[in-house]
Design a protein around this motif. Structure first.
Motif, PDB file in Angstrom:
ATOM      1  N   GLU A  73     -78.600 -86.997  70.996  1.00 14.51           N
ATOM      2  CA  GLU A  73     -78.693 -88.345  70.492  1.00 14.51           C
ATOM      3  C   GLU A  73     -78.954 -88.657  69.366  1.00 14.51           C
ATOM      4  N   SER A  74     -80.239 -88.166  69.102  1.00 19.55           N
ATOM      5  CA  SER A  74     -81.114 -88.777  67.716  1.00 19.55           C
ATOM      6  C   SER A  74     -80.482 -87.787  66.388  1.00 19.55           C
ATOM      7  N   LYS A  75     -79.977 -86.788  66.464  1.00 18.21           N
ATOM      8  CA  LYS A  75     -78.879 -85.870  65.564  1.00 18.21           C
ATOM      9  C   LYS A  75     -77.776 -87.039  64.756  1.00 18.21           C
ATOM     10  N   HIS A  76     -77.493 -87.277  66.331  1.00 19.81           N
ATOM     11  CA  HIS A  76     -76.396 -88.247  66.368  1.00 19.81           C
ATOM     12  C   HIS A  76     -75.539 -89.396  65.641  1.00 19.81           C
ATOM     13  N   SER A  77     -77.409 -90.196  66.152  1.00 16.65           N
ATOM     14  CA  SER A  77     -76.931 -90.951  65.594  1.00 16.65           C
ATOM     15  C   SER A  77     -77.581 -91.182  64.464  1.00 16.65           C
ATOM     16  N   ILE A  78     -78.117 -90.503  63.055  1.00 19.15           N
ATOM     17  CA  ILE A  78     -78.490 -90.901  62.036  1.00 19.15           C
ATOM     18  C   ILE A  78     -77.315 -90.109  61.497  1.00 19.15           C
ATOM     19  N   GLU A  79     -76.393 -89.441  62.045  1.00 17.13           N
ATOM     20  CA  GLU A  79     -75.127 -89.284  61.440  1.00 17.13           C
ATOM     21  C   GLU A  79     -74.286 -90.399  61.702  1.00 17.13           C
ATOM     22  N   LYS A  80     -73.985 -90.964  62.680  1.00 15.50           N
ATOM     23  CA  LYS A  80     -73.193 -92.146  62.805  1.00 15.50           C
ATOM     24  C   LYS A  80     -73.615 -92.587  61.712  1.00 15.50           C
ATOM     25  N   GLN A  81     -74.797 -93.072  61.740  1.00 16.71           N
ATOM     26  CA  GLN A  81     -75.721 -95.082  61.588  1.00 16.71           C
ATOM     27  C   GLN A  81     -75.568 -95.133  59.884  1.00 16.71           C
ATOM     28  N   THR A  82     -75.047 -93.207  59.224  1.00 11.41           N
ATOM     29  CA  THR A  82     -75.405 -93.124  57.449  1.00 11.41           C
ATOM     30  C   THR A  82     -73.482 -93.734  57.376  1.00 11.41           C
ATOM     31  N   ALA A  83     -72.834 -92.783  58.082  1.00 13.48           N
ATOM     32  CA  ALA A  83     -71.662 -93.336  58.076  1.00 13.48           C
ATOM     33  C   ALA A  83     -71.097 -94.199  57.830  1.00 13.48           C
ATOM     34  N   HIS A  84     -71.043 -95.015  58.812  1.00 14.95           N
ATOM     35  CA  HIS A  84     -71.283 -96.564  58.834  1.00 14.95           C
ATOM     36  C   HIS A  84     -71.802 -97.969  58.025  1.00 14.95           C
ATOM     37  N   HIS A  85     -72.997 -96.713  56.851  1.00 17.06           N
ATOM     38  CA  HIS A  85     -73.756 -97.470  56.110  1.00 17.06           C
ATOM     39  C   HIS A  85     -73.227 -97.598  54.933  1.00 17.06           C
ATOM     40  N   VAL A  86     -72.985 -95.640  54.897  1.00 21.10           N
ATOM     41  CA  VAL A  86     -73.013 -95.779  52.950  1.00 21.10           C
ATOM     42  C   VAL A  86     -72.105 -96.128  52.507  1.00 21.10           C
ATOM     43  N   ASP A  87     -71.856 -95.744  50.695  1.00 20.34           N
ATOM     44  CA  ASP A  87     -71.142 -96.493  50.004  1.00 20.34           C
ATOM     45  C   ASP A  87     -69.365 -95.558  50.229  1.00 20.34           C
ATOM     46  N   CYS A  88     -69.702 -94.400  50.813  1.00 20.81           N
ATOM     47  CA  CYS A  88     -68.381 -93.312  50.611  1.00 20.81           C
ATOM     48  C   CYS A  88     -68.958 -92.656  51.503  1.00 20.81           C
ATOM     49  N   PHE A  89     -68.296 -92.441  52.656  1.00 24.36           N
ATOM     50  CA  PHE A  89     -68.710 -91.564  53.078  1.00 24.36           C
ATOM     51  C   PHE A  89     -67.478 -90.506  53.240  1.00 24.36           C
ATOM     52  N   THR A  90     -67.635 -89.095  53.367  1.00 21.68           N
ATOM     53  CA  THR A  90     -66.679 -88.298  52.812  1.00 21.68           C
ATOM     54  C   THR A  90     -66.893 -86.628  53.782  1.00 21.68           C
TER      55      THR A  90
END
Length: 548
Positions: free
Chosen positions: A216-233
């Motif tokens: 849950e925690s690793k997935h959470s940081i990965e998902k929230q970063t993907a959604h908030h970053v300027d460019c997701f790659t």
């Protein structure tokens, strides 16, 4: 297109050689260093304490005034050069002091970005504290040297550095951000837990699977970063599909992994190194098995991390076992599994035999293993070989040998680096089930070694795209179709390709090798850097609109 004046790039693998991301960053660094000189700055963890890192050379004269300021601010850093081609600036960050603020840091991450750290365990805390410290280092450097007139990009790799993206976006919204996931936490975990990933990818819910797999925690940081970053790659089309389904976020740009071929010897040096590698590998085979191994024996290997299913180690063993019983094979085969296990140390009986320079006609005990392991009874490779009756009997025309160590040149048995050994292969096999990209096949073909891979690897898909069809061994790369359920077909595909290749006349083999190296040239960073330029442009435009 906008291009940054400064790039800060961070990863747990900056100056810390633990996996494939090290190769991505260290080979790309020179291309960026040549373009913007010392305005590309890498940031990694200080894992070395008072000992010196073999990948880093400290230089206290670099940004010396700021170094004093940073120290006064409580930042513990080392500034110097990453000892790779281009020698870019690197900053190593000591993050231990932030553990006492951990609960407060996690609380703010939840408050601002709904990052769930409640179920953290293992390496999560280390990654979070390093990432938080990285954000503070970039903020300090920016405020000391830069201003809003400078176009600045912060590039984070993998979930371990997602915290830094989010913290910087809150503190310095004018800095453009890029986040690259090289493999989703949940995708890798689903595959590693023997669940079918691809057929049911559309039906998986990432959040639900995170709870089921205790991620849950690793997935959470990965998902929230993907959604908030300027460019997701991410690094390939196949992983882009994972991101869409498991992170509920489509990627903005795909950044395929390139490389530099400056480590590949040329001309007479290439020939000499290939000859030395073959001599070493065949001498190990004779010393272990006591069998007469012909000089023209086909040498095959697989290598990578010890992910038994994901890397296709299981199907490789199955294929080599089936090869033993196929009467169409017209050559001896010596196959190697070069995967680091739970190493106990080199076998002294083998070391003594090799040092003697003699030819042997009797096997050693366990003639399939070059180094002793701590877990001899339950190691996956040895267990599967035992279950299949693979014991390198004298009359077996196919031998399989497990080299369970990092090939850094000082393993005690072969004492040659991975690159100095891979050049001696005739074929390499990487039948991955889960492989977002795949550096090992790309490195193999750079050394003129044709390889077998699958279309579940990003590299395999790329090779097919380059050929405009399913790539065959005659093209330098055999790309086998792999699904959740066709394990046996893949094993037969590997076996049949090896038999076909072994029967090719020398002229045809030379053509295969030529096609292999030609394909590798299409993956140089000079070809792939354009995708990074697109990502920089997207991120800088997004950041500019955010700060208007």
């Amino acid at each position: 297109m906008l291009f940054p004046d400064y790039i800060f790039e961070t990863s747990w693998e900056v100056c810390n050689k633990v996996g494939g991301i090290y190769t991505v960053l260290s080979t790309r660094a020179k291309t960026l260093q040549d373009r913007i000189k010392d305005h590309i700055i890498f940031i990694g963890p200080d894992c070395w304490d008072d000992t010196s890192s073999p990948y880093f050379r400290e230089d206290k004269s670099l940004f010396s005034v700021w170094q004093h300021t940073a120290a006064a601010e409580g930042l513990k850093i080392k500034v110097g050069r990453w000892t790779i081609p281009g020698e870019p600036i690197a900053i190593l960050v000591d993050f231990q002091s932030y553990f006492q603020q951990k609960d407060d840091i996690y609380g703010k991450l939840w408050e601002y970005y709904q990052v769930d750290s409640l179920h953290a365990y293992g390496d999560y805390d280390d990654s979070a504290m390093f990432s938080y410290a990285t954000a503070l280092v970039v903020e300090s450097f920016y405020k000391f040297y830069l201003s809003e007139k400078d176009k600045v990009v912060f590039h984070a790799n993998e979930w371990q550095t997602g915290f830094a993206v989010l913290e910087l976006q809150r503190r310095l919204p004018q800095i453009a951000s890029i986040f690259t996931t090289h493999a989703t936490c949940i995708g890798r975990s689903i595959a590693g837990n023997n669940k079918p990933l691809y057929e049911y990818l559309w039906a998986y819910n990432g959040d639900q699977m995170a709870r089921e797999l205790n991620m849950e925690s690793k997935h959470s940081i990965e998902k929230q970063t993907a959604h908030h970053v300027d460019c997701f790659t991410t690094v390939s089309d196949i992983t882009a599909k994972e991101c869409q389904e498991l992170l509920d976020k489509s990627v903005d740009v795909i950044l395929p992994n390139g490389f530099e071929d400056d480590f590949v010897p040329k001309g007479a040096k290439f020939t000499a190194k290939r000859s030395a590698a073959r001599k070493k590998l065949l001498s190990v085979a004779n010393a272990l098995t006591g069998s007469d191994v012909a000089d023209d024996a086909l040498i095959i290997s697989t290598s990578g991390r010890y992910e038994f299913r994901n890397k296709g180690i299981d199907v490789f063993i199955e294929a080599i076992n089936r090869l033993r019983f196929d009467d169409r094979l017209n050559k001896q085969v010596v196959a190697f599994i070069e995967v680091p296990g739970w190493l106990a140390g080199p076998r002294q009986d083998l070391v003594e035999r090799i040092a003697s320079g003699k030819h042997f006609d009797s096997p050693l005990e366990m003639p399939m293993l070059t180094h002793w392991l701590h877990n001899m009874d339950n190691d996956n490779v040895l267990s599967m070989m035992r279950s299949l009756g693979m014991n390198n009997a004298k009359d077996d025309k196919v031998k399989l040998i497990f080299i369970p160590c990092y090939l850094t040149g000082d393993d005690g048995v072969l004492n040659m680096s991975y690159y100095d050994l891979v050049i001696g292969n005739d074929l390499c096999v990487y039948p991955s089930y889960y492989e977002p990209w795949g550096y090992t096949p790309l490195e193999a073909i750079a050394f003129k070694v044709p390889c077998i891979t699958t279309d579940l690897a990003g590299f395999g898909l790329w090779a097919n795209d380059e050929k405009g069809k399913d790539s065959d061994i005659e093209d330098g790369v055999q790309v086998l179709h792999r699904t959740d359920y066709n394990y046996s077909d893949v094993a037969d595909g590997i076996k049949d390709t090896i038999i076909r290749y072994a029967a090719l006349p020398k002229a045809a083999v030379d053509k295969c090798r030529s096609h292999a190296v030609r394909l590798s040239k299409k993956a140089l960073w000079s070809k792939f850097i354009k995708y990074y330029e697109q990502a920089y442009d997207i991120a800088l435009h997004k950041a500019a609109s955010r700060t208007l």
